[in-house]
Design an enzyme around this catalytic site. Structure first.
Site, PDB file in Angstrom:
ATOM      1  N   HIS A  75       0.834  -1.205   0.000  1.00 46.27           N
ATOM      2  CA  HIS A  75       0.000   0.000   0.000  1.00 46.27           C
ATOM      3  C   HIS A  75       0.864   1.248   0.000  1.00 46.27           C
ATOM      4  CE1 HIS A  75      -4.128  -1.654   1.468  1.00 46.27           C
ATOM      5  NE2 HIS A  75      -3.606  -2.380   0.506  1.00 46.27           N
ATOM      6  N   TYR A 204      -8.774   5.250   8.208  1.00 51.14           N
ATOM      7  CA  TYR A 204      -8.936   5.531   9.642  1.00 51.14           C
ATOM      8  C   TYR A 204      -9.955   6.650   9.742  1.00 51.14           C
ATOM      9  CZ  TYR A 204      -4.678   2.890  10.745  1.00 51.14           C
ATOM     10  OH  TYR A 204      -3.731   1.898  10.902  1.00 51.14           O
ATOM     11  N   PRO A 296      -4.048  -0.614  19.068  1.00 49.33           N
ATOM     12  CA  PRO A 296      -3.802  -0.985  17.667  1.00 49.33           C
ATOM     13  C   PRO A 296      -3.910   0.160  16.655  1.00 49.33           C
ATOM     14  CG  PRO A 296      -5.942  -1.817  18.417  1.00 49.33           C
ATOM     15  CD  PRO A 296      -5.268  -1.236  19.617  1.00 49.33           C
ATOM     16  N   LYS A 300       1.229  -0.861  15.395  1.00 46.99           N
ATOM     17  CA  LYS A 300       2.634  -1.057  15.759  1.00 46.99           C
ATOM     18  C   LYS A 300       2.935  -2.351  16.513  1.00 46.99           C
ATOM     19  CE  LYS A 300       4.194   2.553  13.834  1.00 46.99           C
ATOM     20  NZ  LYS A 300       4.450   2.228  12.431  1.00 46.99           N
ATOM     21  N   TYR A 387       4.308   6.024  10.527  1.00 52.68           N
ATOM     22  CA  TYR A 387       3.447   4.908  10.144  1.00 52.68           C
ATOM     23  C   TYR A 387       4.228   3.862   9.342  1.00 52.68           C
ATOM     24  CZ  TYR A 387      -0.910   2.559   9.030  1.00 52.68           C
ATOM     25  OH  TYR A 387      -1.921   1.635   8.951  1.00 52.68           O
TER      26      TYR A 387
END
Ligand code: APR
Ligand code: PHB
Length: 393
Positions: A75, A204, A296, A300, A387
């Site tokens: 991604h 998100y 979550p 990580k 990220y």
């Protein structure tokens, strides 16, 4: 009691224990992995699914990437969605061409178990470690209950890769150990569905009714989550109610409904943060969830566990091959610096994406943070870097 001897006794066959065992085996360092559950249970346990760039490379370098490269999804971005608007974070572009890989943790676990079974290294399932002792001597040992009776394993080092509830961290004397905790007032209700994802990238989402996350496992399997209050019961949600709520929270003008399908699995995960310091006591070294938990939201958990194994395997190899202690000595401090950075990032993501039903000041701050994350180039870049590759920073 049966007596065994090995160089490194590894408690726990999650990603941390299995990967450590594999790397040491490749270097000719004897080790035994002990796991209290059976193989089907460990292989079926559904966990997170985002692998950082540097962590995916580390798996590949250690011969664990073959199926991940074939079946994992690369991604290049994620979406942040709030106020019914989507903002794309161009992860790869902001990270010098580095993507993330979406590949389920239990797939990594299956790959590691298959490798270990293939070269016939000791991996004892249904074996519960009940005692760790002699940790400050040069012959530490563990005792465990196996299907064939009790066993004592004496070794040079013990790796506590036994997750949050395992015995390893409890073996560090209370007077030498600090535990830092945070429990959040919400949980995640997660589903896996036989449904083609309606999105190419993870979403998100912050909605007034709560958090939502759109993730996936393959072109035909979706993984979705809803933020819910801590006292929520899974039985109180029908499948249709879950889909309806996901629709409400994730809806945009362009995509008002998401693709539905049979729900294959559902569960509720509580959200918390834990850090245990130090991650070492004598000849016991903690790695992964045994030493720290992250909520979550930053994806990580598995990455941190593998980051620890990267340090610990190097340190043990330096000790066994060159009799060098320096990396073992610095292991805890090195890991904890990275662990606290991941805790910071996970807290930041968690706080800004979960609306507070009783505190509108907090909600105003959350929205201000989200706007800054997508509108300030510096903030966007920091988010993207954390990220994609926090464990290599
Ligand atoms: N004896 C033997 N095995 C044990 C014992 C014991 N007394 N106690 C716990 N275990 C085993 C558990 O059954 C589990 O399989 O230790 C294993 C720990 O594995 P994980 O929980 O997967 O932990 P870790 O390898 O550190 O991986 C961290 O898991 O929870 C997620 O978000 C987390 O993604 C992260 C990853
Ligand atoms: C998942 O796919 O399970 C997943 C993805 C991102 C997260 C957490 C879980 O932050």
């Amino acid at each position: 009691m049966k007596e065994l001897r090995t160089q490194v006794a590894i408690i726990g066959a999650g990603p941390a224990g299995l990967l450590l065992g594999h790397i040491l085996h490749e270097q000719g360092i004897d080790n035994i992995v002990l796991e209290r559950r059976d193989r089907p249970y460990v292989e079926a346990r559904v966990r997170a699914g985002v692998i950082e760039y540097g962590i995916a490379k580390f798996l590949e370098e250690n011969g664990v990437g073959e199926r991940m490269l074939r079946q994992g999804l690369k991604h290049d971005g994620v979406e942040l969605r709030f106020d019914r608007t989507s903002y794309r974070i161009a992860l790869t572009e902001l990270n010098g061409g580095k993507p993330i890989t979406v590949y389920g943790q239990q797939e990594v676990v299956k790959d590691l178990i298959a490798l270990r079974v293939g070269y016939d290294a000791p991996l004892m399932f249904e074996t519960e470690v009940t005692n760790l002792d002699g940790l400050t001597t040069d012959a530490p040992f563990i005792e465990a209950d196996t299907p064939d009776g009790k066993v004592r394993i004496t070794c040079d080092y013990i790796a506590g890769c036994d997750g949050t509830f395992g015995p390893a961290s409890k073996a560090i004397p209370a007077s030498l150990k600090k535990q830092f905790d945070r429990i959040y007032p919400f949980s995640w209700l997660g589903i896996i569905a036989q449904a083609a994802p309606s999105t190419e990238e993870l979403i998100y989402c912050r909605h007034e009714r709560g958090f939502a996350l759109y993730s996936m496992r393959s072109p035909t399997v979706s993984r979705l989550y809803l933020g819910v209050p801590n006292d929520e019961k899974l039985e109180d949600w029908t499948d249709d109610q879950i889909w309806d709520e996901l629709d409400v929270r994730l809806a945009t003008e362009e995509v008002p409904h998401i693709t539905r399908g049979p729900i294959l699995e559902k569960g509720i995960t509580t959200m918390r943060s834990i850090v245990i310091e130090p991650m070492r006591y004598g000849r016991l070294f903690l790695a992964g969830d045994a030493a720290h938990i992250v909520p979550p939201t930053g994806a990580k958990g598995m990455n941190l566990a593998i980051g620890d194994v990267r340090e610990l395997s190097r340190a043990l190899i330096a000790k066994f091959k060159k009799n060098e202690d320096a990396l073992l000595e610095s292991y805890s401090d090195t890991c904890l610096e990275r662990v606290w950075r991941a805790e910071e990032f996970s807290t930041y993501m968690t706080q800004m994406l979960h609306p507070n039903p009783t505190d509108d000041f907090e909600n105003g701050v959350q929205l201000a943070r989200l706007r800054q994350s997508v509108k300030s180039p510096g903030a966007t870049e920091t988010l993207a870097r954390n990220y994609v590759d926090l464990n290599s920073l």
